[in-house]
Design a protein around this motif. Structure first.
Motif, short mmCIF file in Angstrom:
data_model
loop_
_atom_site.label_atom_id
_atom_site.label_comp_id
_atom_site.label_asym_id
_atom_site.label_seq_id
_atom_site.Cartn_x
_atom_site.Cartn_y
_atom_site.Cartn_z
N SER A 460 0.83 -1.21 0.00
CA SER A 460 0.00 0.00 0.00
C SER A 460 0.86 1.26 0.00
O SER A 460 0.63 2.19 -0.79
CB SER A 460 -0.92 -0.01 1.23
N GLU A 461 1.87 1.29 0.87
CA GLU A 461 2.75 2.46 0.94
C GLU A 461 3.63 2.56 -0.29
O GLU A 461 3.89 3.66 -0.80
CB GLU A 461 3.59 2.38 2.21
N GLY A 462 4.12 1.42 -0.78
CA GLY A 462 4.96 1.42 -1.98
C GLY A 462 4.23 1.96 -3.20
O GLY A 462 4.78 2.73 -3.99
N ARG A 463 2.98 1.57 -3.36
CA ARG A 463 2.19 2.07 -4.49
C ARG A 463 1.93 3.57 -4.35
O ARG A 463 1.94 4.31 -5.34
CB ARG A 463 0.87 1.30 -4.58
N ARG A 464 1.69 4.01 -3.11
CA ARG A 464 1.46 5.44 -2.90
C ARG A 464 2.71 6.24 -3.27
O ARG A 464 2.63 7.35 -3.82
CB ARG A 464 1.08 5.70 -1.45
N ARG A 465 3.87 5.68 -2.95
CA ARG A 465 5.13 6.36 -3.24
C ARG A 465 5.62 6.12 -4.67
O ARG A 465 6.69 6.58 -5.05
CB ARG A 465 6.21 5.90 -2.25
N LYS A 466 4.88 5.33 -5.43
CA LYS A 466 5.21 5.03 -6.83
C LYS A 466 6.52 4.24 -6.94
O LYS A 466 7.34 4.46 -7.83
CB LYS A 466 5.29 6.32 -7.66
N TRP A 467 6.71 3.31 -5.99
CA TRP A 467 7.83 2.39 -6.08
C TRP A 467 7.46 1.23 -7.00
O TRP A 467 6.30 1.06 -7.38
CB TRP A 467 8.18 1.86 -4.69
N VAL A 468 8.46 0.41 -7.34
CA VAL A 468 8.23 -0.69 -8.29
C VAL A 468 8.80 -1.99 -7.74
O VAL A 468 9.61 -2.00 -6.79
CB VAL A 468 8.89 -0.39 -9.66
N PHE A 469 8.38 -3.08 -8.36
CA PHE A 469 8.97 -4.38 -8.05
C PHE A 469 10.16 -4.61 -8.97
O PHE A 469 10.03 -4.53 -10.19
CB PHE A 469 7.95 -5.51 -8.27
N PRO A 470 11.33 -4.88 -8.41
CA PRO A 470 12.51 -5.11 -9.27
C PRO A 470 12.50 -6.52 -9.85
O PRO A 470 11.84 -7.42 -9.32
CB PRO A 470 13.67 -4.93 -8.29
#
Length: 581
Positions: A460-470
């Protein structure tokens, strides 16, 4: 209660952790001094034991740091209370646990050690502090950006331990697969009730779990069943099995977990009164203050289902009715007489009150005795009054009164309430004993939900921060050892707010990074280190895209300072750190 022991072996430093509540122990060998200090600094333990193998000198003193190696460990231990021990580390520490907690020699402890074979090395202290995996003054905290600000407790501890002890490639890949599925979920997700496994074990072992704890345990079990019954969540549940095995050391079959959760949930549901059930109302009578019955019955009513304590409840209700009748016959005529008396200020007063301190219902009044006895209504009841006394037979006060009939009714009511309370306690303790046979299932299920909540919160937090799965590459299988990150941003900046500076990294083998002071060299190093660590743990990274090799170790070293206590210059400290790597 955790007990930790530190020793030295041919492989390096060794730490043994024993959980008395869980009756488990784990052994981690081959640690560097930095990694060992990291574990000591981040673990909560009540007793610390140091093995004599740590002594490197022949004088028999414990200040092994005077001779160079071990200074960091000694500095960590000297501020804590510890004891020395010798002999076989595991055997001796288990004996000390049994001695400390008064356990029988027959009590066995389960080995939950997860092999570090094919796993990256545990994070060094310097690395952990420099990227904020361990909160450090002046360093942006990595944990605070991985999870939402409202997420706390057990999920944070799980993520921290995951970062400090990166998992094997298979587990990291599984965690990433779980997170990817979580990012696509469209159905409602469970609350993920978090119950500390050690607390759960202790409550059941001591048979001290109350109805609230049983309801929480049932919530844990029901959430497992909810995930199993949902097509979107079922796959996530099954994938969570392996990460949970790594944490608990328990290997449980998927279908066995579900079936045992169902059986335990049904059993708790058969015994415990659940939210919304209203088959046990508190007794209520107009002539007795409601607070009296509330205080007397709220400590046991609504804990277990009425069917299990029907005779006890019936006895309490009859005793309450008898008490109401006694109060009506002995106190109400006096109240009526007082109300009917017309007198100026300072006339007779009286009322029926609840004496909370004495758990009694008494008459409280003054100036109510007639000056001339004329056989008027209420006089006979006034003559029956006697001073109220406490449990030790002492007079309570000049204004408190009772009667023989009321006192007998109170005693009957209290006896009935005590029997009902004892029956409820007996049933709750019996349920604790039943569930002890399923303790491994309960521990596994509770830890699975902790991991599930941590990963859902991270996604949830990663998507909000626009992070990605490597893309996580196994160097041995894929032959890929090139680290590529596009749009890499410092983890402490929020890319969603547009405040981050993006960098592109494409590196293999050795690189030399140069630049002016304040040019961002340290920030870039921290960013690369944190993103690489997150990647090999199966988590999202602060970049637009990334391909990360599965490293066998991640290290970050910043400027060294001198150590006057050890007699080392900054140059010596630096090379001692290099040697420890």
């Amino acid at each position: 209660m955790r007990l930790s022991g530190v020793s030295r072996s041919a492989k390096g430093y060794c730490i043994i952790s024993i959980l008395e509540t869980m009756k488990t122990y784990s052994l981690e060998d081959g640690l560097t001094e930095d990694a060992l200090v990291t574990k000591l600094r981040t673990s909560r333990y009540h007793h610390l034991f140091l093995h004599t193998s740590l002594r490197q000198n022949t004088s028999g003193t414990s200040r092994w740091g005077e001779y160079g190696e071990g200074g960091l460990l000694w500095g960590e231990c000297i501020a804590r209370h510890f004891e020395w021990f010798e002999g076989d580390p595991v055997i001796e520490l288990l004996l000390k646990v049994k001695e400390l907690y008064g356990l029988e020699n027959e009590v066995t402890f389960r080995n939950v050690t997860v092999s570090y074979e094919n796993r990256p090395r545990p994070l060094h202290l310097g690395t952990a502090t420099q990227i904020g995996a361990i909160p450090t003054e002046g360093i942006p905290c990595l944990l605070k950006v991985l999870l939402p600000s409202n997420c706390s407790g057990l999920p944070i501890l799980y993520v921290r331990d995951l970062l400090l002890n990166p998992p094997a490639y298979e587990i990291a890949s599984t965690i990433q697969a779980i997170c990817k599925l979580m990012s696509k979920v469209t159905c409602s997700i469970p609350e993920f009730t978090c119950v500390a496994p050690a607390k759960l074990v202790k409550l059941l072992e001591l048979r001290e779990a109350n109805h609230i704890e049983f309801c929480r345990i049932k919530n844990v079990l029901d959430e497992i069943l909810h995930m199993y019954g949902n097509s979107e969540l079922n796959e996530i549940l099954e994938l969570l099995m392996d990460p949970t095995w790594v944490v608990t050391g328990l290997k449980i079959d998927f279908e066995t977990l579900v079936e045992e959760c169902r059986l335990a949930s049904v059993r708790i549901g058969e015994m415990i009164s659940l939210d919304g059930e209203s088959d046990q109302k508190i007794c209520s009578y107009d002539n007795i203050p409601s607070e009296f019955f509330e205080d007397m019955e709220s400590t046991w009513k609504g804990r277990v289902k009425r069917i299990h304590i029907e005779p006890e409840i019936a006895e309490v209700e009859m005793a309450a009715e008898a008490l109401s009748l006694a109060v009506t016959e002995d106190f109400l005529p006096i109240i009526s007489r007082i109300k009917a008396t017309t007198a100026p200020l300072g006339g007779p007063k009286g009322e029926i009150l609840y004496a909370r301190e004495h758990e009694a219902v008494w008459f409280k009044g003054k100036k109510f005795r007639p000056t001339v006895w004329a056989s008027t209504p209420g006089e006979e009841q006034i003559k029956q009054l006697k001073p109220a006394v406490d449990s030790k037979g002492r007079k309570v006060g000049e204004e408190w009164f009772s009667t023989l009939k009321v006192e007998e009714a109170l005693e009957r009511y209290h006896e009935a309430g005590a029997k009902a309370k004892a029956k409820v306690l007996e049933l709750l303790r019996g349920l604790s004993s039943e569930l002890q046979t399923k303790i491994n299932i309960l521990v596994f299920a509770s830890m699975l939900l902790v991991i599930g909540k941590a990963l859902f919160a991270h996604v949830s937090e990663g998507r909000r921060r626009k992070w990605v799965f490597p893309a996580l590459k196994d160097i041995e299988l894929d032959g890929a050892d090139c680290l590529k990150m596009n749009g890499l941003s410092p983890y402490w900046f929020d890319a969603a707010e547009g405040s981050a500076v993006h960098n592109t990294v494409d590196m293999q083998s050795l690189f030399l990074l140069t630049g002016p002071n304040g040019g961002g060299k340290s920030s870039l190093l921290r960013s690369i280190c944190a993103a690489s660590l997150l990647g090999i743990c199966g988590l999202m990274v602060p970049a637009e895209s990334a391909s990360i090799p599965y490293f066998d170790a991640i290290m970050l070293h910043m400027k060294s300072y001198d150590s006057p206590a050890d007699g080392k210059s900054s140059f010596q400290v630096f090379w001692f750190l290099v040697l420890r790597l």
